[in-house]
Design a protein around this motif. Sequence first.
Motif, PDB file in Angstrom:
ATOM      1  N   SER A 224       3.808  29.238   8.328  1.00  0.00           N
ATOM      2  CA  SER A 224       2.862  29.195   7.180  1.00  0.00           C
ATOM      3  C   SER A 224       3.368  29.585   5.781  1.00  0.00           C
ATOM      4  CB  SER A 224       1.639  30.038   7.600  1.00  0.00           C
ATOM      5  OG  SER A 224       2.146  31.226   7.788  1.00  0.00           O
ATOM      6  N   LYS A 226       3.312  32.463   4.832  1.00  0.00           N
ATOM      7  CA  LYS A 226       2.438  33.321   4.558  1.00  0.00           C
ATOM      8  C   LYS A 226       3.124  34.859   4.806  1.00  0.00           C
ATOM      9  CE  LYS A 226      -2.063  31.280   5.245  1.00  0.00           C
ATOM     10  NZ  LYS A 226      -3.065  31.264   6.116  1.00  0.00           N
ATOM     11  N   GLN A 227       2.675  35.770   3.767  1.00  0.00           N
ATOM     12  CA  GLN A 227       3.305  37.040   3.477  1.00  0.00           C
ATOM     13  C   GLN A 227       2.049  37.734   3.744  1.00  0.00           C
ATOM     14  OE1 GLN A 227       6.389  38.275   4.080  1.00  0.00           O
ATOM     15  NE2 GLN A 227       5.533  40.199   4.508  1.00  0.00           N
ATOM     16  N   VAL A 228       1.560  38.422   4.869  1.00  0.00           N
ATOM     17  CA  VAL A 228       0.579  39.264   5.062  1.00  0.00           C
ATOM     18  C   VAL A 228       0.317  40.382   4.291  1.00  0.00           C
ATOM     19  CG1 VAL A 228       1.204  40.741   6.893  1.00  0.00           C
ATOM     20  CG2 VAL A 228      -1.288  40.304   6.784  1.00  0.00           C
ATOM     21  N   GLU A 229      -0.849  40.667   3.682  1.00  0.00           N
ATOM     22  CA  GLU A 229      -1.067  41.786   2.869  1.00  0.00           C
ATOM     23  C   GLU A 229      -2.060  42.694   3.386  1.00  0.00           C
ATOM     24  OE1 GLU A 229      -3.102  40.631  -0.977  1.00  0.00           O
ATOM     25  OE2 GLU A 229      -3.726  42.817  -1.158  1.00  0.00           O
ATOM     26  N   VAL A 230      -1.479  43.674   3.642  1.00  0.00           N
ATOM     27  CA  VAL A 230      -2.056  44.990   4.436  1.00  0.00           C
ATOM     28  C   VAL A 230      -2.950  45.769   3.449  1.00  0.00           C
ATOM     29  CG1 VAL A 230      -2.052  46.957   5.885  1.00  0.00           C
ATOM     30  CG2 VAL A 230      -0.284  45.075   6.238  1.00  0.00           C
ATOM     31  N   LEU A 231      -4.393  45.453   3.866  1.00  0.00           N
ATOM     32  CA  LEU A 231      -5.353  46.068   3.084  1.00  0.00           C
ATOM     33  C   LEU A 231      -5.680  47.462   3.351  1.00  0.00           C
ATOM     34  CD1 LEU A 231      -7.965  43.118   3.077  1.00  0.00           C
ATOM     35  CD2 LEU A 231      -6.437  43.524   1.092  1.00  0.00           C
ATOM     36  N   LEU A 248     -13.988  35.537  -3.384  1.00  0.00           N
ATOM     37  CA  LEU A 248     -14.104  34.292  -2.624  1.00  0.00           C
ATOM     38  C   LEU A 248     -15.772  33.860  -3.051  1.00  0.00           C
ATOM     39  CD1 LEU A 248     -12.457  34.751   0.636  1.00  0.00           C
ATOM     40  CD2 LEU A 248     -11.632  33.393  -1.098  1.00  0.00           C
TER      41      LEU A 248
ATOM     42  N   GLU B 223     -13.756  29.134   4.539  1.00  0.00           N
ATOM     43  CA  GLU B 223     -13.156  29.541   3.220  1.00  0.00           C
ATOM     44  C   GLU B 223     -12.354  30.833   3.795  1.00  0.00           C
ATOM     45  OE1 GLU B 223     -13.144  28.608  -0.125  1.00  0.00           O
ATOM     46  OE2 GLU B 223     -14.074  26.754   0.848  1.00  0.00           O
ATOM     47  N   ILE B 224     -12.879  31.581   4.700  1.00  0.00           N
ATOM     48  CA  ILE B 224     -12.192  32.587   5.400  1.00  0.00           C
ATOM     49  C   ILE B 224     -12.570  33.003   6.618  1.00  0.00           C
ATOM     50  CG2 ILE B 224     -14.107  34.426   4.476  1.00  0.00           C
ATOM     51  CD1 ILE B 224     -11.408  36.267   3.974  1.00  0.00           C
ATOM     52  N   ILE B 226     -12.226  35.600   9.653  1.00  0.00           N
ATOM     53  CA  ILE B 226     -12.099  37.021  10.051  1.00  0.00           C
ATOM     54  C   ILE B 226     -11.814  37.203  11.503  1.00  0.00           C
ATOM     55  CG2 ILE B 226     -12.954  39.263   9.827  1.00  0.00           C
ATOM     56  CD1 ILE B 226     -14.632  38.215   7.463  1.00  0.00           C
ATOM     57  N   ALA B 243      -8.388  27.243   8.019  1.00  0.00           N
ATOM     58  CA  ALA B 243      -9.201  28.032   7.261  1.00  0.00           C
ATOM     59  C   ALA B 243      -8.308  28.351   5.874  1.00  0.00           C
ATOM     60  CB  ALA B 243      -9.195  29.267   8.126  1.00  0.00           C
ATOM     61  N   LYS B 244      -9.071  28.574   4.777  1.00  0.00           N
ATOM     62  CA  LYS B 244      -8.352  28.641   3.653  1.00  0.00           C
ATOM     63  C   LYS B 244      -7.684  30.109   3.537  1.00  0.00           C
ATOM     64  CE  LYS B 244      -9.991  25.081   1.052  1.00  0.00           C
ATOM     65  NZ  LYS B 244     -11.531  24.863   1.332  1.00  0.00           N
ATOM     66  N   LYS B 245      -8.295  31.090   4.333  1.00  0.00           N
ATOM     67  CA  LYS B 245      -7.930  32.614   4.169  1.00  0.00           C
ATOM     68  C   LYS B 245      -7.990  33.068   5.491  1.00  0.00           C
ATOM     69  CE  LYS B 245      -6.865  32.821  -0.165  1.00  0.00           C
ATOM     70  NZ  LYS B 245      -5.275  32.868  -0.505  1.00  0.00           N
ATOM     71  N   LEU B 246      -7.311  33.683   6.111  1.00  0.00           N
ATOM     72  CA  LEU B 246      -7.540  34.599   7.256  1.00  0.00           C
ATOM     73  C   LEU B 246      -7.072  35.846   7.224  1.00  0.00           C
ATOM     74  CD1 LEU B 246      -5.888  33.035  10.608  1.00  0.00           C
ATOM     75  CD2 LEU B 246      -5.994  35.747  10.134  1.00  0.00           C
ATOM     76  N   LEU B 247      -8.290  36.821   7.723  1.00  0.00           N
ATOM     77  CA  LEU B 247      -8.124  38.210   7.756  1.00  0.00           C
ATOM     78  C   LEU B 247      -8.094  38.526   9.107  1.00  0.00           C
ATOM     79  CD1 LEU B 247      -8.623  41.287   6.664  1.00  0.00           C
ATOM     80  CD2 LEU B 247     -11.015  40.775   6.488  1.00  0.00           C
ATOM     81  N   SER B 260       0.077  34.643  10.757  1.00  0.00           N
ATOM     82  CA  SER B 260      -0.249  33.547  10.042  1.00  0.00           C
ATOM     83  C   SER B 260      -1.639  34.164   9.210  1.00  0.00           C
ATOM     84  CB  SER B 260      -1.113  32.853  11.294  1.00  0.00           C
ATOM     85  OG  SER B 260      -0.293  32.216  12.281  1.00  0.00           O
ATOM     86  N   ALA B 261      -1.711  35.431   8.788  1.00  0.00           N
ATOM     87  CA  ALA B 261      -2.704  35.828   8.099  1.00  0.00           C
ATOM     88  C   ALA B 261      -2.465  36.062   6.881  1.00  0.00           C
ATOM     89  CB  ALA B 261      -3.183  37.431   9.026  1.00  0.00           C
ATOM     90  N   ASP B 262      -3.623  36.032   5.939  1.00  0.00           N
ATOM     91  CA  ASP B 262      -3.158  36.433   4.606  1.00  0.00           C
ATOM     92  C   ASP B 262      -3.452  37.930   4.186  1.00  0.00           C
ATOM     93  OD1 ASP B 262      -3.352  33.541   3.189  1.00  0.00           O
ATOM     94  OD2 ASP B 262      -4.823  33.489   4.637  1.00  0.00           O
ATOM     95  N   TYR B 263      -4.489  38.250   4.672  1.00  0.00           N
ATOM     96  CA  TYR B 263      -4.842  39.663   4.908  1.00  0.00           C
ATOM     97  C   TYR B 263      -4.943  40.529   6.098  1.00  0.00           C
ATOM     98  CZ  TYR B 263      -6.525  37.883   0.407  1.00  0.00           C
ATOM     99  OH  TYR B 263      -6.641  36.955  -0.469  1.00  0.00           O
TER     100      TYR B 263
END
Lengths: 251, 286
Positions: A224, A226-231, A248, B223-224, B226, B243-247, B260-263
């Motif tokens: 992917s 993707k680099q995950v951002e840890v919130l 969003l 869009e997201i 979770i 999904a556009k974003k994955l938390l 595979s996660a964005d957040y």
Amino acid sequence: MNILVCVKRVPLTGGKIVLTDDARAISTRHLGFTISPHEECGAEEAVRLVEQHGGSSTVLTVGPPEAEEQLRDVMAIGVDRAVHLVTDDEEWDPQATAAAIVDAIREVPEPYDLFLFGNESADAGNYQVPIRVAHALGLPCVTGVKGIAVSDGQLRCEQEVEGGRDIYELSMPAVITVKEGLNLPRYPSVPGRLRAKRKPVEDSTPPRRQPRLEMVRLHLPAGSGKQVEVLGHGPEAAPAVVGILRELGLV
Amino acid sequence: MVLVLVESLDDELSRQALTLAASLDDAVHAVSGVGEYAPAGWGRSLLEVIEELSPSAVLAPGTDRGNEVLAHVAAMLDLPMAANCVAISPGDPAAVTRIRWGGSLFEDATVHGSPLLLTVAPHAVAAEPVEVAQLRELEAAGGDGMVRVIEHVPASTAGVSLAEADVVVSGGRGVGSAEGFGVIEELADLLRGAVGCSRAVTSAGWRPHTDQVGQTGTKVAPEIYIACGISGATQHLAGCKGAKKLLAINPDGEASILASADYAVIGDLHEIVPAISAEIRKARGA
Ligand SMILES: Cc1cc2nc3c(=O)[nH]c(=O)nc-3n(C[C@H](O)[C@H](O)[C@H](O)COP(=O)(O)OP(=O)(O)OC[C@H]3O[C@@H](n4cnc5c(N)ncnc54)[C@H](O)[C@@H]3O)c2cc1C
Ligand SMILES: Cc1cc2nc3c(=O)[nH]c(=O)nc-3n(C[C@H](O)[C@H](O)[C@H](O)COP(=O)(O)OP(=O)(O)OC[C@H]3O[C@@H](n4cnc5c(N)ncnc54)[C@H](O)[C@@H]3O)c2cc1C
């Protein structure tokens, strides 16, 4: 009512797929094996239909010697017997698989009334073995079924489609492919597992046909990236999450 | 020439199949089934068109119906068929790339026989405008074994449909129980989204299979997404990679889902999810 359910042994991959060095298979050194959830529902349905209407159920696989494990697993939930069409390690294409199944079906002395398959196999997902079997045997076929009712030799099948369900009626013998959600398969009990060890498995070694859909090699999709951002950690991260939801346009 | 079985000329997945077909040959003909769906009957009629036009390839979108009708044609012609292709190079044999495991793995394969029969994996090719020489209607052939749909039962329209939801809040084994889904439902309601789940959850009987996201469940494209208490098995990801974003919310900083996660929020969903809901209420001043 005599029912045949067909299953395929596949590796139980977890979070990541690793290929063998020749890239012709998934590396299974650290993996267990299973069958598709669709096929599990097919086996459960066979057991339920025999409980309701009498008769017997048989599970069949085309697969390597180790696939006996999956046949025993399926018999552990109550399927009566098994047919194992033993192959070498090479993968069989859908035409060869269907031909071997058809030959085995033609040999049984007591004909089957119902053939249950998964909608598509878990690994190759070719969507065609059951349809080929139906044509070879001259039987009607409905795919992707999530509801089956039997009365007086007639089948009523429900298929999920966009916006609802389509209903089909057909008479037996018939070929039906099912999807997960048809039922909730039972877990095998300990006595069920013990009984399964003693149930008969009929082995034979069908000839392998030249594949016409021939796998050359496997490869993994690009990551992917993707680099995950840890919130954050724990509930203190909630405001950061709401910040993202706001971006969003959701809050 | 090449022949394509389409839902309609505007349908997105059909347009993707037409695009791949046009890369094989300039002359693209299309057929579209009419009347109640009859898989073998449509297959038989498609066979008649194939015999008349002698296409070098016959394509269909990799939908339930596309895969099914083409498999009937393949069975009647005793030809190979490659389902869910993402690339083709013609020849004898033709070379294709197709998806396995619901898109988690690709396979390069050769297909021996003519015409070439294949379906096109959804969302693998971008649709481009294609000049279609002719669109024919396909009526189901009759005869023995030609089952058809006899009745259509509409779905209840209550709630947001999982496949079309803009927000999906999904729970896995980490939710711990059926009752544990209360916090998941609450957040989904606040975001006017749908509740999803993993197979571990449906197998345990905590949620119905209609909520399951994944290879053998529903494919979602919100869009997201979770993912709460979900480890990220490839078969689960096969259903939510649209999904556009994955938390991801998970105490395990090494869980596969993080790749595979964005957040991510690291920790216990039973503390984190209610805190997010409370924060949303606060932000809305309720
Ligand atoms: C052919 C095939 C098809 C399949 N199809 C599907 C499918 O359609 N959909 C699907 O989902 N699966 C499918 N599976 C099953 C899949 O392989 C996994 O078994 C399943 O997705 C695991 O579900 P899970 O992530 O909920 O559970 P687990 O893998 O057990 O993960 C649970 C996670 O919860 C976390 N956790 C624990 N406690 C907490 C807490 N308090 N708060 C937050 N997190 C917590 C853990 O760290 C862990 O990461 C399929 C399998 C096969 C073989
Ligand atoms: C190179 C490649 C890239 C891919 N990329 C994606 C991807 O980014 N996202 C993805 O979901 N699948 C993607 N796929 C396809 C994926 O692997 C599945 O084949 C796909 O989800 C369709 O499965 P299905 O046939 O069950 O779909 P269907 O049952 O036909 O799909 C169900 C519904 O899900 C929705 N949907 C699925 N995917 C998307 C999407 N990408 N965008 C919008 N809506 C969607 C649509 O509403 C669709 O009608 C990709 C495949 C390949 C080969």
